[in-house]
Scaffold this active site. Structure first.
Site, PDB file in Angstrom:
ATOM      1  N   THR A   1      -3.241   5.565  -4.070  1.00 11.30           N
ATOM      2  CA  THR A   1      -2.152   6.344  -3.484  1.00 11.30           C
ATOM      3  C   THR A   1      -0.848   6.155  -4.255  1.00 11.30           C
ATOM      4  OG1 THR A   1      -1.735   4.555  -1.897  1.00 11.30           O
ATOM      5  CG2 THR A   1      -3.134   6.343  -1.172  1.00 11.30           C
ATOM      6  N   THR A   2      -0.591   4.920  -4.670  1.00  9.74           N
ATOM      7  CA  THR A   2       0.642   4.685  -5.413  1.00  9.74           C
ATOM      8  C   THR A   2       0.587   5.408  -6.749  1.00  9.74           C
ATOM      9  OG1 THR A   2       0.631   2.475  -4.450  1.00  9.74           O
ATOM     10  CG2 THR A   2       2.242   2.895  -6.160  1.00  9.74           C
TER      11      THR A   2
ATOM     12  N   ASP B   1       0.823  -1.193   0.000  1.00 14.12           N
ATOM     13  CA  ASP B   1       0.000   0.000   0.000  1.00 14.12           C
ATOM     14  C   ASP B   1       0.866   1.255   0.000  1.00 14.12           C
ATOM     15  OD1 ASP B   1      -2.569   1.238   0.210  1.00 14.12           O
ATOM     16  OD2 ASP B   1      -2.045   1.746   2.270  1.00 14.12           O
TER      17      ASP B   1
ATOM     18  N   ASP C   1      -8.904   0.094   1.691  1.00 16.87           N
ATOM     19  CA  ASP C   1      -8.899   0.711   0.355  1.00 16.87           C
ATOM     20  C   ASP C   1     -10.225   0.416  -0.343  1.00 16.87           C
ATOM     21  OD1 ASP C   1      -6.337   1.459   0.829  1.00 16.87           O
ATOM     22  OD2 ASP C   1      -5.455   0.503  -0.938  1.00 16.87           O
TER      23      ASP C   1
HETATM   24  P1  ADP Z   1      -2.777   2.296  -6.041  1.00 12.34           P
HETATM   25  O1  ADP Z   1      -2.175   2.554  -4.707  1.00 12.34           O
HETATM   26  O2  ADP Z   1      -2.489   3.396  -7.003  1.00 12.34           O
HETATM   27  O3  ADP Z   1      -4.210   1.925  -5.990  1.00 12.34           O
HETATM   28  P2  ADP Z   1      -2.371  -0.411  -6.864  1.00 12.34           P
HETATM   29  O4  ADP Z   1      -1.191  -1.248  -6.586  1.00 12.34           O
HETATM   30  O5  ADP Z   1      -3.643  -0.725  -6.191  1.00 12.34           O
HETATM   31  O6  ADP Z   1      -1.957   1.067  -6.596  1.00 12.34           O
HETATM   32  O7  ADP Z   1      -2.591  -0.463  -8.437  1.00 12.34           O
HETATM   33  C1  ADP Z   1      -3.625   0.216  -9.066  1.00 12.34           C
HETATM   34  C2  ADP Z   1      -3.523   0.050 -10.552  1.00 12.34           C
HETATM   35  O8  ADP Z   1      -3.674  -1.318 -10.915  1.00 12.34           O
HETATM   36  C3  ADP Z   1      -4.635   0.798 -11.265  1.00 12.34           C
HETATM   37  O9  ADP Z   1      -4.121   1.456 -12.371  1.00 12.34           O
HETATM   38  C4  ADP Z   1      -5.591  -0.297 -11.628  1.00 12.34           C
HETATM   39  O10 ADP Z   1      -6.363   0.026 -12.760  1.00 12.34           O
HETATM   40  C5  ADP Z   1      -4.646  -1.434 -11.919  1.00 12.34           C
HETATM   41  N1  ADP Z   1      -5.309  -2.733 -11.841  1.00 12.34           N
HETATM   42  C6  ADP Z   1      -6.020  -3.251 -10.827  1.00 12.34           C
HETATM   43  N2  ADP Z   1      -6.495  -4.479 -11.129  1.00 12.34           N
HETATM   44  C7  ADP Z   1      -6.055  -4.756 -12.378  1.00 12.34           C
HETATM   45  C8  ADP Z   1      -6.178  -5.889 -13.264  1.00 12.34           C
HETATM   46  N3  ADP Z   1      -6.870  -6.958 -12.904  1.00 12.34           N
HETATM   47  N4  ADP Z   1      -5.588  -5.795 -14.455  1.00 12.34           N
HETATM   48  C9  ADP Z   1      -4.891  -4.715 -14.808  1.00 12.34           C
HETATM   49  N5  ADP Z   1      -4.719  -3.640 -14.037  1.00 12.34           N
HETATM   50  C10 ADP Z   1      -5.292  -3.647 -12.837  1.00 12.34           C
HETATM   51 MG    MG Z   2      -5.157   0.297  -5.217  1.00 13.09          MG
END
Ligand code: ADP
Ligand code: MG
Length: 553
Positions: free
Chosen positions: A94-95, A61, A386
């Site tokens: 957040t990332t 996270d 989240d």
């Molecule tokens: P954040 O802290 O930004 O939410 P995450 O590690 O949760 O970081 O990653 C979020 C990103 O991953 C977003 O761009 C989201 O669209 C993408 N994402 C989530 N699930 C999938 C999936 N099944 N396939 C492709 N991209 C995904």
């Molecule tokens: Mg996320």
């Protein structure tokens, strides 16, 4: 006289100006973004953070990583704030927000090298961000609270790639149930969803209790373990003999008098209990203490009593049972009582707690999260939080976008078109902004072990052909329709990320002078970076140990 330098700063203060200041701040900001980049997306990796006391956090996270990292540099902290704002406003993304901010700085650096003025850059970035928000709003898909399937997809997307992955779909259902249960019209207060972590069992044993769990036990062993169809009194006070304000001295001259005095006390306690009985109480939650004698009476009456209940629990109990919290027992009336089909003391992970369930309308619920170890449960909790934020945001706004880099790829194309209409040097900034957004699909590809250039080319051509939901399938490497795939995120995750990332980048870019009272570089607590060259990310001593940071500095 004229050549004498004028000294206005104290000796200890440190000043970096112009290009050096800019470079220092940009480097620091980029380093922060770089540190979380590898965690982005479904195939992102986790970080292990060890603090000075040796306690360990393993997480994916973004905001947790940055908060745990103990960052000192002022510009770096501005990027951390981006993550914090994102967390407060939406709870997810957040990332992404931080990675975009870092890339905006990186792109800006190139333009600054080409002698584009920081103010021009700032203007261009702001214009681009404004336009990007507009474009995203146009593309957003409407979702209502009845679209349960989409809500579950949103909840699941937010948990993808986190510790909760193995039970993702099941947890997503629980999250949607939880948020739907506490949602009042237009107002969804996530505080009404409490999360209880239990070490032991596996993640898929997690469950939703439609009601409240109070972390207490019944006050006397002779009270019932469980009460069905319970009238619940909520009394935020004490069932004790009122103590006199001043130390009173009671002079007794014979044993009868003493007995009389004690009888009086008992009488008072008896009255309290009678009051509860009169209104029909089966269970009473008490904010303060309960006198031993009163406990005895309560047990005799078959009333289940709990003492030292926290005010948060009172609030939840009132919402769940429909009862009123009273602070004076004399005022307690039948109307004030709440109702629960079941109040019972149960064992949960080796801990006895009071479960208040089977209420008419559970406007306050408890998620019980289970996991094999403490670290696992902690990370599941972060993923679930989240996810709760995402569902809440969607119920409030009613708009979502496909994920997997689709919106960013589409925006980059549209913004490049828009740049032509901007003209002047700002045009270059708008184009840089468009390039910066592509860091999301590029990073998703990189983290999935794919070739980022191939993936981007693929994505661009599909978007060019009008497939606005085309995103990267991190599992197969293909480009697919993310909406069909059920990878969706709230609109606000994207708009908020763009807004905060832009604000932070612009703020950092506009600084041309850093005046620090005291030595910036000495402020780190481990001093590991003391040999950094001037203009480097000085002062980031606290981050010296992070593997991800090394390459950036
Ligand atoms: P954040 O802290 O930004 O939410 P995450 O590690 O949760 O970081 O990653 C979020 C990103 O991953 C977003 O761009 C989201 O669209 C993408 N994402 C989530 N699930 C999938 C999936 N099944 N396939 C492709 N991209 C995904
Ligand atoms: Mg996320």
């Amino acid at each position: 006289m004229g050549n004498q330098p004028m000294i206005v700063l104290s000796e200890e203060s440190q000043r970096t100006s112009g290009k050096d200041a800019q470079t220092m701040n940009i480097t620091a900001g980029k380093a922060v973004a770089e540190s979380v980049r590898t965690t982005l997306g479904p195939k992102g990796m986790d970080k292990m953070l060890v603090d000075s006391t040796g306690s360990v956090v393993v997480t994916n996270d973004g905001v947790t990583i940055l908060k745990e990292m103990d960052i000192d540099h002022p510009a770096a902290n501005m990027i951390v704030e981006v993550a914090e704002t994102q967390e407060d406003e939406v709870g997810d993304g957040t990332t992404s927000a931080v990675v975009v901010a870092g890339e905006l700085l990186d792109q800006a650096e190139e333009l600054l090298d080409q002698d584009i003025h920081a103010t021009t850059l700032a203007q261009g970035y702001r214009q681009a961000a404004e336009k990007a928000k507009e474009l995203l709003e146009e593309q957003a898909i409407d979702v209502s609270e009845d679209d349960r399937e989409v809500l579950v997809q949103l909840a699941a997307t937010a948990m993808t790639g986190k510790g909760a992955e193995s039970a993702r779909d099941q947890l997503a259902e629980l999250v949607v149930d939880a948020v739907s249960a506490v949602a009042d019209e237009d107002d969804v207060d996530i505080d009404n969803v409490s999360v209880e972590k239990v070490v032991g069992g596996s993640i898929d044993n997690s469950e939703l209790v439609e009601g409240v769990i109070v972390d207490k036990e019944r006050v006397d062993e002779n009270m019932p373990y469980a009460v069905e169809d319970a009238n619940v009194a909520l009394f935020d006070g004490a069932i004790e003999v009122k103590e006199t304000e001043i130390d009173a001295e009671v002079n007794v001259t014979d044993p009868d008098q003493l007995q009389e005095f004690l009888d009086q006390e008992e009488e008072q306690l008896r009255e309290y209990v009678d009051k509860l009985v009169d209104v029909g109480t089966d269970v009473v939650f008490v904010g303060d203490g309960i006198d031993d004698m009163a406990q005895h009476y309560l047990a005799q009456e078959g009333i289940l009593a709990v003492r030292r209940v926290k005010s948060d629990d009172f609030r939840r109990l009132a919402r769940a049972t429909g009862g009123q919290v009273v602070s004076n027992l004399d005022d307690l009336a039948e109307d004030d009582l709440g109702f629960a089909g079941s109040v019972a003391q149960k064992d949960i992970g080796g801990d006895e707690r009071i479960f208040v369930e089977d209420v008419e309308e559970a406007r306050s619920v408890t998620l019980i999260l289970r996991g094999g170890t403490e670290h696992v449960v902690d990370e599941v909790e972060r993923a679930v939080i989240d996810s709760l934020g995402v569902v809440r945001t969607t119920l409030e706004d009613g708009q979502v976008l496909p994920g997997g880099g689709a919106p960013e790829t589409g925006l980059a194309l549209d913004l490049r078109d828009f740049a032509d209409s901007v003209g002047g040097r700002e045009q270059l900034a708008v184009e840089a902004f468009a390039d910066a957004l592509e860091v999301i699909p590029r990073t998703l590809a990189e983290n999935a072990g794919l070739d980022p250039i191939d993936s981007l080319v693929d994505l661009r051509s599909r978007h060019d052909a009008g497939e606005r939901a085309a995103g990267l399938d991190a599992y197969t490497g293909g480009v697919i329709d993310m909406q069909e795939e059920g990878v969706v995120e709230p609109l606000r995750v994207k708009t908020q990320a763009i807004e905060s990332a832009t604000e932070a980048a612009v703020m950092i870019l506009r600084i041309d002078d850093v005046i620090a009272a005291g030595d910036l570089r000495a402020s780190g607590d481990d001093g590991g970076d003391d040999d950094m060259p001037a203009g480097g990310a000085g002062g980031m001593g606290g981050m010296g140990g992070m593997g991800g940071m090394g390459g950036a500095m």
